[in-house]
Design an enzyme around this catalytic site. Structure first.
Site: not given
Length: 396
Positions: A51, A73-74, A110, A238, A277
């Site tokens: 993103g 963190f993947e 993290d 929101y 998105v």
């Protein structure tokens, strides 16, 4: 293996390594095809893997020529399971940066944890000396507090009273969808507190404190956190809901950072970005329907932007040398095309008329669907998705 999208709600549990790499390459090509940017030389992007965070890292590196350190963190891939899309995005970015002789170091850990901040500081000292830009673009649903070890989980709810609205139920594999009514209960005080702990500004402030104490901030250092405001259709869930409370805390943190560190040359900003998105935005009720209508109207107006278009414009127009389009709270406003009066008037008109029968006429459902799948490396025209591919790509 042959990797296909597997969907659970608004989450894709698989990612395509070649498709993700192609998406990163496309964004790099876009930036390389634009005029050179001025600005950062050494940048840290917290939340770098997808993103707006990924687009920021690409803009800094391939637009400004900056050395970059990224934090996210993947999930690592294995021979039997794909990694997360962000893992593949980071790997592709690192390869492209290396081929362009740009320093790139990605820390997979993290971002909320103190040990991650320590690792980043060590990497800055050993490789860059100091940084002049920190982009804060985290979109995590859970945070373990580094001081108390308390675990906070965010909730996406209205505040004060429950709400009724409409949303888009979309099968992203087939494109079948319906417009349905949705009722959402009001948040409890504890849910508001937890959401603020996850999505507010406390961790952003902890990052600046740690970097300042380590003396790795350049004299012209600036930091930017991203936010979204939306319009009156998304306001109850929101800006007027739990997310909004967290974003209010982010605003307060920005003012606090400028007060605490401004005398040393630090400048902190919040940039209000447009609707796109993302893995985070698709999970928010009401948002998919509003976004789909909005995208149709902005595309007809010729003002629609994806992440890389939008962030490149932020760097080019507002971030350097100084922001010029700010609101009364000092936020950089990049949502000017989204909130254009003519666009919003047409969105409001379509919102009143839209239903399951006319949704494909009034909303860009196919565009929303394609954007979602692209997040995970699917739908790229140059990729053969029926071919065997290893989920663990070769490095280098």
């Amino acid at each position: 293996m042959i990797i296909k999208p597997r969907i659970r709600g608004f989450i894709c549990t698989t990612a395509h390594p070649i498709g993700c790499a192609k998406n990163v390459q496309d964004q790099v090509n876009y930036v390389r095809g634009r005029p050179q940017l001025t600005g950062s030389s050494n940048a840290l992007i917290v939340g770098c893997s997808a993103g707006y965070g990924l687009a920021s890292r690409i803009s800094a590196a391939f637009g400004c020529g900056a050395n970059t350190i990224g934090v996210s963190f993947e999930k690592d891939p294995t021979e039997r399971k794909t990694g997360s899309a962000g893992w593949y995005n980071n790997a592709a970015f690192d390869r492209l940066a290396s081929s362009a002789n740009l320093f790139s170091h990605t820390i997979n850990d993290d971002a909320f944890a103190d040990h991650t901040k320590t690792a980043v500081i060590e990497a800055i000292r050993n490789n860059l000396g100091s940084i002049d830009l920190l982009i804060y673009s985290l979109a995590a649903p859970i945070r373990t507090h580094p001081k108390s070890d308390e675990v906070f989980r965010s909730s996406i709810k209205p505040i004060g009273q429950s709400m009724s609205s409409r949303t888009l139920k979309l099968d992203v594999l087939t494109g079948n969808c319906e417009v349905s009514e949705i009722d959402i209960d009001a948040a409890t005080d504890e849910e508001i507190r937890a959401t603020t702990a996850v999505m507010g500004g406390e961790d952003w402030e902890y990052w600046i404190e740690a970097l300042s104490e380590a003396d790795v901030l350049a004299p012209n250092f600036r930091t930017v956190a991203y936010t979204y405001l939306g319009n009156e259709l998304t306001w109850p869930i929101y800006r007027g809901g739990t997310i909004g409370k967290a974003k209010e805390h982010l605003d307060e943190t920005c003012h606090k950072l400028n007060t605490r560190f401004g005398q040393s040359g630090c400048k902190a900003f919040i940039a209000v970005l447009k609707a796109v998105v993302t893995q985070a935005s698709t999970a928010i009720p009401v948002v998919p329907l509003y976004f789909s209508i909005l995208f149709q109207e902005m595309k007809s107006e010729g003002t629609h932007e994806d992440c890389i278009d939008h962030i490149h414009r932020l760097f080019q127009e507002q971030l350097y040398p100084e922001p010029s389009r700010v609101d009364d709270s000092g936020r950089i406003r990049m949502d000017n095309f989204e909130l254009d009066e003519a666009v919003q008037a047409r969105v409001a008109k379509s919102w009143e008329r839209i239903n399951s029968e006319n949704v494909h006429e009034l909303a860009d459902v196919s565009g929303f669907q394609a954007d979602f799948l692209r997040l995970f490396g699917f739908g790229h025209p140059e990729v053969n998705y029926d071919a065997e591919v290893s989920p663990v790509p070769l490095q280098g």
